[in-house]
Design a protein around this motif. Sequence first.
Motif, mmCIF file in Angstrom:
data_model
loop_
_atom_site.group_PDB
_atom_site.id
_atom_site.type_symbol
_atom_site.label_atom_id
_atom_site.label_comp_id
_atom_site.label_asym_id
_atom_site.label_seq_id
_atom_site.Cartn_x
_atom_site.Cartn_y
_atom_site.Cartn_z
ATOM 1 N N VAL A 35 69.130 -27.374 -59.518
ATOM 2 C CA VAL A 35 68.362 -28.774 -59.735
ATOM 3 C C VAL A 35 68.256 -28.934 -61.246
ATOM 4 O O VAL A 35 67.636 -28.239 -62.035
ATOM 5 C CB VAL A 35 67.271 -29.071 -58.925
ATOM 6 C CG1 VAL A 35 66.686 -30.337 -58.954
ATOM 7 C CG2 VAL A 35 67.571 -28.629 -57.440
ATOM 8 N N GLU A 36 68.716 -30.104 -61.672
ATOM 9 C CA GLU A 36 68.384 -30.377 -63.098
ATOM 10 C C GLU A 36 68.334 -31.920 -63.207
ATOM 11 O O GLU A 36 68.824 -32.895 -62.541
ATOM 12 C CB GLU A 36 69.620 -29.995 -64.000
ATOM 13 C CG GLU A 36 69.585 -30.520 -65.370
ATOM 14 C CD GLU A 36 68.116 -30.039 -66.153
ATOM 15 O OE1 GLU A 36 67.810 -30.907 -66.775
ATOM 16 O OE2 GLU A 36 67.885 -29.020 -65.854
ATOM 17 N N GLY A 37 66.996 -32.009 -64.374
ATOM 18 C CA GLY A 37 66.686 -33.570 -64.194
ATOM 19 C C GLY A 37 67.270 -34.418 -65.118
ATOM 20 O O GLY A 37 67.259 -35.760 -65.054
ATOM 21 N N SER A 62 73.198 -32.025 -65.813
ATOM 22 C CA SER A 62 73.444 -31.497 -64.522
ATOM 23 C C SER A 62 74.983 -31.723 -64.260
ATOM 24 O O SER A 62 75.771 -31.084 -63.576
ATOM 25 C CB SER A 62 72.889 -32.420 -63.724
ATOM 26 O OG SER A 62 73.076 -33.848 -63.770
ATOM 27 N N GLU A 63 75.634 -32.794 -65.247
ATOM 28 C CA GLU A 63 77.020 -32.939 -64.927
ATOM 29 C C GLU A 63 77.781 -31.745 -65.820
ATOM 30 O O GLU A 63 78.831 -31.148 -65.224
ATOM 31 C CB GLU A 63 77.459 -34.182 -65.780
ATOM 32 C CG GLU A 63 77.190 -35.575 -64.819
ATOM 33 C CD GLU A 63 77.144 -36.814 -65.765
ATOM 34 O OE1 GLU A 63 77.674 -36.678 -66.873
ATOM 35 O OE2 GLU A 63 77.131 -37.969 -65.244
ATOM 36 N N GLN A 64 77.339 -31.224 -66.879
ATOM 37 C CA GLN A 64 77.701 -30.018 -67.526
ATOM 38 C C GLN A 64 77.681 -28.796 -66.630
ATOM 39 O O GLN A 64 78.498 -28.025 -66.592
ATOM 40 C CB GLN A 64 76.997 -29.843 -68.917
ATOM 41 C CG GLN A 64 77.219 -30.789 -70.059
ATOM 42 C CD GLN A 64 76.512 -30.536 -71.138
ATOM 43 O OE1 GLN A 64 75.480 -30.000 -70.959
ATOM 44 N NE2 GLN A 64 76.770 -31.457 -72.256
ATOM 45 N N PHE A 95 69.758 -19.029 -53.032
ATOM 46 C CA PHE A 95 68.768 -19.251 -54.102
ATOM 47 C C PHE A 95 68.689 -21.041 -54.528
ATOM 48 O O PHE A 95 69.529 -21.414 -54.152
ATOM 49 C CB PHE A 95 69.079 -18.635 -55.318
ATOM 50 C CG PHE A 95 70.219 -19.211 -56.201
ATOM 51 C CD1 PHE A 95 70.287 -20.224 -56.965
ATOM 52 C CD2 PHE A 95 71.519 -18.501 -56.019
ATOM 53 C CE1 PHE A 95 71.331 -20.729 -57.733
ATOM 54 C CE2 PHE A 95 72.620 -18.828 -56.993
ATOM 55 C CZ PHE A 95 72.571 -20.229 -57.518
ATOM 56 N N ILE A 96 67.362 -21.155 -55.143
ATOM 57 C CA ILE A 96 67.165 -22.441 -55.520
ATOM 58 C C ILE A 96 66.702 -22.405 -57.104
ATOM 59 O O ILE A 96 65.644 -21.702 -57.124
ATOM 60 C CB ILE A 96 66.134 -23.242 -54.415
ATOM 61 C CG1 ILE A 96 66.615 -23.427 -53.163
ATOM 62 C CG2 ILE A 96 65.602 -24.787 -55.261
ATOM 63 C CD1 ILE A 96 65.610 -23.863 -52.050
ATOM 64 N N GLU A 97 67.350 -22.997 -57.858
ATOM 65 C CA GLU A 97 66.837 -23.249 -59.172
ATOM 66 C C GLU A 97 66.459 -24.313 -59.684
ATOM 67 O O GLU A 97 67.303 -25.369 -59.450
ATOM 68 C CB GLU A 97 67.932 -22.510 -60.193
ATOM 69 C CG GLU A 97 67.696 -22.511 -61.495
ATOM 70 C CD GLU A 97 67.335 -21.622 -62.305
ATOM 71 O OE1 GLU A 97 66.610 -21.497 -63.513
ATOM 72 O OE2 GLU A 97 67.604 -20.440 -62.041
ATOM 73 N N ILE A 98 65.328 -24.804 -60.121
ATOM 74 C CA ILE A 98 64.753 -25.981 -60.383
ATOM 75 C C ILE A 98 64.487 -26.019 -61.888
ATOM 76 O O ILE A 98 63.620 -25.389 -62.276
ATOM 77 C CB ILE A 98 63.228 -26.505 -59.860
ATOM 78 C CG1 ILE A 98 63.600 -26.583 -58.158
ATOM 79 C CG2 ILE A 98 62.968 -27.772 -60.003
ATOM 80 C CD1 ILE A 98 62.438 -26.759 -57.465
ATOM 81 N N GLY A 99 65.376 -26.884 -62.525
ATOM 82 C CA GLY A 99 65.225 -26.614 -64.253
ATOM 83 C C GLY A 99 66.575 -25.823 -64.594
ATOM 84 O O GLY A 99 66.250 -25.022 -65.400
ATOM 85 N N ALA A 100 67.530 -26.055 -64.121
ATOM 86 C CA ALA A 100 68.763 -25.240 -64.152
ATOM 87 C C ALA A 100 69.398 -25.565 -65.561
ATOM 88 O O ALA A 100 70.497 -24.586 -65.910
ATOM 89 C CB ALA A 100 69.743 -25.658 -63.224
ATOM 90 N N SER A 101 69.111 -26.507 -66.271
ATOM 91 C CA SER A 101 69.879 -27.037 -67.528
ATOM 92 C C SER A 101 71.427 -27.165 -67.293
ATOM 93 O O SER A 101 71.916 -27.575 -66.121
ATOM 94 C CB SER A 101 69.586 -25.904 -68.529
ATOM 95 O OG SER A 101 70.072 -26.415 -69.879
#
Length: 286
Positions: A100-102, A107-109, A73-79
């Motif tokens: 993916v998280e902006g 993204s580190e969490q 899968f790909i998740e964009i806006g994963a929090s």
Amino acid sequence: MRAEARHIRSEFDRGRAWQRINMAIARGAAAASLQRIDPSDPASWEFSGFSQNGEDGVIDYLLTSLKTQNRYFIEIGASNGLENNTSWLAIVRRYSGIMVEGDRLLSEQCAENFASLNWGLQVVHMRMARANARALADRSLYKDPDVLSLDIDGIDYYVAQELLGVGLRPKIFVVEYNSAFGPDASLTVEYKQEFDISKEHPKRLYYGVSVGGWRRFFKHHDYQFVTVDQNGVNAFFVDQSEFTPDFLKGIRGTAFRENFAQRNHHRAPWQGQFKMLEGCRFIAIE
């Protein structure tokens, strides 16, 4: 002392994350056990473990109906990974993929939360825009992941357009829509690479795509509309070649729901919310 305080804080955050994960798994398992599945009614597929609404259940059921799976899968806006549309797949179903998280901190969490849970998961800090769609596609192990979920509260349409343009072809495509734009209009926001929902409009209503816009866009790319979730947040589309015609023909999905949280917050139906956007620039999806 500062290092010790940071360590204590880190351990506290890790403990809260594990608590949230355990709660989500238990909630999802309980909800799934109570389901009475009707193959023609996507509302009956819904349950929520990690997802905000019923997305976990809809995705789970659609996956069981795929002709073939690559379990990716790909998740964009994963929090931070604790509340999105693919954590159920990553933790419970053991799917591999990319989140993916902006936001760098989130993204580190997310990477920390999943470090010991799924070795097949990549967490990528990337603020999605047209320019980096190819970079994401190049990271993916498959050009046809089983699921792609897109929710970035902004230029979602343009990102989806670029992802398909560079050769990604998800079997199941889940997208957030903005119910404030109504059920029939085919609209999206103006493109800005640094789009920020909190800065674009004081009511935070100027973002994303109308459900009619998504339906027109995906029809052009030979995807079939399945349904929206019952809380009016996400729309589901599938590559018709990946499912049997009988399965797709029998689905009677919901065409439109208002975003319940949005209506509750603004104390107005979508027509009233749209009036709040007077003066904003919209782009028609032809």
